[in-house]
Design a protein around this motif. Structure first.
Motif, short mmCIF file in Angstrom:
data_model
loop_
_atom_site.label_atom_id
_atom_site.label_comp_id
_atom_site.label_asym_id
_atom_site.label_seq_id
_atom_site.Cartn_x
_atom_site.Cartn_y
_atom_site.Cartn_z
N LYS A 33 0.84 -1.21 0.00
CA LYS A 33 0.00 0.00 0.00
C LYS A 33 0.87 1.26 0.00
O LYS A 33 0.51 2.26 -0.60
N GLY A 34 2.01 1.21 0.65
CA GLY A 34 2.94 2.33 0.61
C GLY A 34 3.49 2.56 -0.79
O GLY A 34 3.58 3.70 -1.26
N LYS A 35 3.84 1.48 -1.48
CA LYS A 35 4.34 1.59 -2.86
C LYS A 35 3.26 2.17 -3.77
O LYS A 35 3.55 3.01 -4.63
N LYS A 36 2.03 1.71 -3.59
CA LYS A 36 0.94 2.22 -4.42
C LYS A 36 0.71 3.70 -4.15
O LYS A 36 0.47 4.47 -5.09
N ALA A 37 0.78 4.13 -2.91
CA ALA A 37 0.62 5.55 -2.58
C ALA A 37 1.76 6.36 -3.19
O ALA A 37 1.53 7.47 -3.69
N ALA A 38 2.97 5.83 -3.18
CA ALA A 38 4.11 6.53 -3.78
C ALA A 38 3.95 6.65 -5.29
O ALA A 38 4.28 7.69 -5.87
N SER A 62 1.48 9.43 -6.15
CA SER A 62 2.11 10.74 -5.99
C SER A 62 3.12 11.00 -7.10
O SER A 62 3.22 12.12 -7.59
N HIS A 117 -3.69 10.62 1.65
CA HIS A 117 -3.02 9.32 1.80
C HIS A 117 -1.54 9.40 1.44
O HIS A 117 -1.10 8.78 0.48
N VAL A 139 2.42 8.47 1.70
CA VAL A 139 3.02 7.14 1.80
C VAL A 139 3.07 6.64 3.25
O VAL A 139 2.65 5.53 3.54
N ALA A 193 -0.32 5.68 4.49
CA ALA A 193 -0.78 4.43 3.87
C ALA A 193 -0.14 3.22 4.53
O ALA A 193 -0.82 2.23 4.84
N VAL A 194 1.16 3.29 4.79
CA VAL A 194 1.87 2.18 5.41
C VAL A 194 1.40 1.97 6.85
O VAL A 194 1.05 0.84 7.24
#
Length: 169
Positions: free
Chosen positions: A60-65, A68, A77, A79, A82-83
Motif C-alpha cells: 500500500k505504501g508503494k501504491k501511494a508513492a 504521488s 493518503h 506514503v 498508507a503504510v
C-alpha cells in the motif's frame, strides 16, 4: 467469480482479493491447534501472519508513492499514512484481535471440557481444536468487515490524528 469484476479498472489487490488473504489468518489456525502442537508451531503461524501484514503495508505504501509520482497527489493518503494505517489495521484485524479471540475460545473450551466431561485428554484437545477452527469464520466479519470493529477503532483514534495533521498543512 473473478475478484476483478467488482474493482474499478479491473485491478485485483493480491493481499485483499486472492487466496493470499488467508495467510493473515495463519495465527488463528495456530491458536486453534495450540493444544496439539509445540508452541514453536504457534509462533511460526504468527510469523506467517505478520509477514502477510507487513507485505500488505509495504504494498500500500508503494501504491501511494506511485500515485504521488504520477503527479496525482493524494494529500489524504501520503506514503507514511498508507503504510502505518494498513499495518495497524491489518495487525489488529488479522493478527491481534482474532488471535486473542481464538486463544481465549480454545482455553475456555479446554477448561470447560475438563470440568464437565470425563473424556480423555486427547479427545478434549481435538475437540478444542475443532471448536477453535469452527469459530474462525464467525469472528471475521465483526472484526474486519467494512464497518467492523477495527475500522471503528481506527476511525475513532489513529485516523483522527491523520485528519488533524492534514487540516494544519
Amino acid at each position: 467469480m473473478d475478484p476483478s469484476e467488482d474493482k474499478p479498472g479491473g485491478t485485483v489487490d493480491i493481499y485483499r482479493d486472492t487466496w493470499v488473504r488467508f495467510l493473515g489468518y495463519a495465527n488463528e489456525v495456530g491458536e486453534a491447534f495450540r493444544a496439539l502442537v509445540p508452541v514453536g508451531v504457534v509462533w511460526g503461524s504468527y510469523a506467517v501472519a505478520t509477514a502477510y501484514v507487513t507485505a500488505d503495508a509495504v504494498d500500500k505504501g508503494k501504491k501511494a508513492a506511485l500515485v504521488s509520482a504520477r503527479g496525482q497527489p493524494r494529500p489524504d493518503h501520503p506514503v507514511a499514512v498508507a503504510v502505518v494505517d494498513t499495518f495497524v489495521w491489518q495487525a489488529l484485524a488479522s493478527v491481534i484481535i482474532p488471535g486473542f479471540t481464538i486463544n481465549r475460545v480454545c482455553a475456555a473450551s479446554l477448561y470447560t471440557l475438563r470440568k464437565t466431561t470425563r473424556w480423555p485428554l486427547a479427545v478434549r484437545k481435538w475437540t478444542t481444536t475443532a471448536i477453535g477452527l469452527s469459530t474462525i469464520p464467525f469472528i471475521i466479519t465483526p472484526i474486519d468487515s467494512g464497518a467492523g470493529s477495527v475500522d471503528f477503532l481506527l476511525d475513532s483514534s489513529l485516523r483522527k490524528i491523520y485528519n488533524e495533521e492534514e487540516k494544519h498543512k
